[in-house]
Design an enzyme around this catalytic site. Structure first.
Site, short mmCIF file in Angstrom:
data_model
loop_
_atom_site.label_atom_id
_atom_site.label_comp_id
_atom_site.label_asym_id
_atom_site.label_seq_id
_atom_site.Cartn_x
_atom_site.Cartn_y
_atom_site.Cartn_z
N CYS A 17 10.20 -13.49 -2.11
CA CYS A 17 11.57 -14.50 -1.59
C CYS A 17 10.70 -15.07 -2.35
CB CYS A 17 12.45 -15.49 -1.08
SG CYS A 17 11.38 -15.97 0.06
N CYS A 68 12.16 -16.53 7.10
CA CYS A 68 12.29 -17.46 7.14
C CYS A 68 11.29 -18.01 7.99
CB CYS A 68 13.45 -17.99 6.52
SG CYS A 68 14.73 -17.43 5.64
#
Ligand code: FES
Length: 147
Positions: free
Chosen positions: A33, A103
């Protein structure tokens, strides 16, 4: 999609910034990402994390997980900080959407990276701490976490 706690830490992040003369600095990224998280620890002679800051170049969930992770490790010993896993971070936030769990891995790895840096600078070994990855993408592929 996001809990109130996530929104709170995203819109009002705690401990954001840098620490000059930090005892340990850890940076991790996720090549997939493109997000990057950096943590700065100020650790005293008793092994207590007196102060902590973070800088995150990433998504809202990454900001929220860094913020709560810094809250969770502040004032803790190194061994206590090692217990702050991505699962603990997600729980403290009241959950994250499945596609955002990765995350929180950045936060766990950034804590480990900052502790690793501290250990290296001081020529010590921290029990239970493995060399952190600079890119969690690999790790993420291996992890299947169900919430
Ligand atoms: Fe990459 Fe959140 S999307 S850390």
């Amino acid at each position: 999609m996001y809990t109130e706690k996530v929104m709170d830490h995203f819109t009002n992040p705690r401990n954001m910034g840098e620490l000059e003369n930090a005892s340990g600095v850890g940076t991790v990224g996720n090549a997939k990402c493109g997000d990057i998280m950096r943590m700065y620890f100020d650790i005293d002679e008793n092994g207590v994390i007196n102060d902590v800051r973070f800088k995150t170049f990433g998504c809202g969930a990454a900001v929220a997980t860094s913020s709560i992770a810094t809250d969770l490790v502040k004032g803790k010993t190194i061994q206590e900080a090692l217990q702050v896993t991505n699962r603990a971070v997600v729980e403290a936030l009241g959950g994250l959407p499945p596609q955002k769990i990765h995350c929180s891995l950045l936060a766990e790895e950034a804590i480990h990276a900052a502790l690793w840096d501290y250990a290296e600078k001081n020529g010590i070994t921290i029990e239970g701490l493995k060399k952190p990855k600079s890119d969690i993408h690999e790790h993420e592929e291996e992890e299947t976490i169900e919430y």
